[in-house]
Scaffold this motif. Structure first.
Motif, mmCIF file in Angstrom:
data_model
loop_
_atom_site.group_PDB
_atom_site.id
_atom_site.type_symbol
_atom_site.label_atom_id
_atom_site.label_comp_id
_atom_site.label_asym_id
_atom_site.label_seq_id
_atom_site.Cartn_x
_atom_site.Cartn_y
_atom_site.Cartn_z
ATOM 1 N N GLU A 137 1.050 -1.530 -0.317
ATOM 2 C CA GLU A 137 -0.072 0.088 -0.085
ATOM 3 C C GLU A 137 0.988 1.187 0.067
ATOM 4 O O GLU A 137 0.573 2.486 -1.104
ATOM 5 N N ARG A 138 1.856 1.606 0.328
ATOM 6 C CA ARG A 138 2.616 2.219 0.635
ATOM 7 C C ARG A 138 3.752 3.099 -0.309
ATOM 8 O O ARG A 138 3.798 3.790 -1.294
ATOM 9 N N ALA A 139 3.315 1.324 -1.204
ATOM 10 C CA ALA A 139 5.008 1.828 -2.494
ATOM 11 C C ALA A 139 3.835 2.503 -3.485
ATOM 12 O O ALA A 139 3.793 2.951 -4.072
ATOM 13 N N VAL A 140 2.474 1.815 -3.282
ATOM 14 C CA VAL A 140 1.666 2.673 -4.182
ATOM 15 C C VAL A 140 0.885 4.214 -4.668
ATOM 16 O O VAL A 140 1.195 5.154 -5.074
ATOM 17 N N ASP A 141 1.301 4.188 -2.456
ATOM 18 C CA ASP A 141 0.881 5.733 -2.345
ATOM 19 C C ASP A 141 2.641 6.881 -2.681
ATOM 20 O O ASP A 141 2.102 7.541 -3.207
ATOM 21 N N MET A 142 3.712 5.992 -2.700
ATOM 22 C CA MET A 142 4.953 6.351 -2.911
ATOM 23 C C MET A 142 4.726 6.504 -4.697
ATOM 24 O O MET A 142 5.671 7.685 -5.218
ATOM 25 N N LEU A 143 4.417 5.783 -6.045
ATOM 26 C CA LEU A 143 4.455 5.957 -6.690
ATOM 27 C C LEU A 143 3.429 7.067 -6.729
ATOM 28 O O LEU A 143 4.042 7.844 -8.120
#
Length: 340
Positions: A123-129
């Motif tokens: 989830e955090r990876a998607v937000d960072m992207l």
């Protein structure tokens, strides 16, 4: 470095930025800041807070989607409470919130914590992207306005910090890193067959299962929709926030996008964004012609509203969790989806 030491270091950075902005202020400039704070219409922050709560709710709903491929269906309320308590923990120690919210859902929904950590990482990876994409869009569509600010306040400090190490030091650090990796690999091979090694591999496998779950979702379109909706709500919060001050009321959508993106960097840098958020928001608004004192006051108003939201809803969630989860309900929530 121990978490407590990291917290002290980052908090010192935040307080240092507050001092950097305020220590040279004249008495008139201090009066201007307090005057801006007094003139602000705080009633207009109510819709900002409502939209903020909604964004956190949909973050909980989106998190549930990542858990579904693993065979778990936690209650929406429990997931929302966990998200809010996580934000509350982040005000104290950066990144503690991620661990906290996983622990809460694991406790009340009987889901393995290692798998939850994997879903949280995904989830955090998607937000960072999405943050990086929005950052590029912001700079490209306003290169003449925001390009210089992004270069001077964000890119160059990072570049200088990396360049200050020097080539020789970089080679030494690279050698040390390679040695540590090699020793770690050898050590892992030696203990991989031991009881500890088996537990470590099982933990890593669970985390990896959680990360992979994002690719196994049946509702990928809904996940993308929620991701965009969450950031759209963040954007709406900033735009609506402009109306609480006369000095920012005239600003448009582009300014709101710029403040959102650059302010988000400030929220990452220090605990709860203390100091860094106000500093970066001030610098951004000054580019759009807002007086420095008014820009600084606006940063404090928006930061205070967001922090107050987390404190009130986070503490309320912390109280509500044990009250709404009796032992038999906590067990049934995982199987039957109670609290959906």
């Amino acid at each position: 470095m121990p978490k407590f030491v990291k917290f002290i270091c980052f908090l010192a950075i935040g307080l240092g930025l507050v001092w950097l902005v305020t220590h040279n202020l004249t008495d008139k400039e201090k009066d201007d800041i307090f005057s801006s704070l007094q003139r602000a219409n705080y009633w207009l922050l109510i819709p900002v807070i409502i939209v903020g709560i909604a964004s956190h709710w949909y973050r909980a709903v989106r998190w549930k989607l990542i858990m579904e491929p693993l065979g778990y269906h936690p209650g929406t309320l429990n997931t929302f409470f966990a998200v809010m308590v996580g934000y509350l923990a982040n005000l104290a120690v950066p990144r503690l919130g991620e661990v906290t919210r996983c622990g809460i859902v694991a406790r009340y929904e009987k889901i393995p914590v290692d798998k939850l950590v994997g879903t949280m990482i995904a989830e955090r990876a998607v937000d960072m992207l999405l943050l990086l994409i929005l950052m590029v869009i912001t700079v490209v569509i306003q290169i003449d306005v925001i390009g210089g600010l992004f270069l001077n306040e964000i890119w160059l400090p990072i570049e200088n910090k990396l360049g200050a190490a020097g080539s020789s030091r970089s080679l030494i650090l690279a050698g040390i890193a390679a040695g540590v990796i090699l020793l770690g690999f050898i050590g892992f091979r030696l203990i991989s067959r031991s009881g500890i090694g088996i537990k470590i591999r099982a933990l890593a496998h669970g985390v990896w299962d959680g990360i992979r779950s994002i690719g196994k979702m049946e509702k990928k379109g809904l996940f993308i929709f929620y991701s965009i909706l969450i950031w759209a709500m963040y954007f709406a919060m900033m735009y609506l926030g402009f109306y609480c001050m006369e000095e920012t009321r005239y600003l448009g959508l582009k300014a709101a996008l710029a403040v959102l993106i650059i302010g988000s960097v400030g929220m990452i840098v220090t605990p709860g964004g203390t100091g860094a958020y106000q500093f970066l928001v001030q610098r951004t608004l000054m580019v759009y012609g807002v007086l420095d004192t008014s820009a600084y006051a606006f940063g404090w108003i928006v930061w205070s509203a967001q922090t107050l939201l987390v404190l009130i809803v986070g503490l309320g969630s912390l109280i509500a969790l044990p009250l709404m989860n009796k032992p038999q309900e906590a067990t049934g929530g995982q199987k039957l989806g109670i609290n959906n």
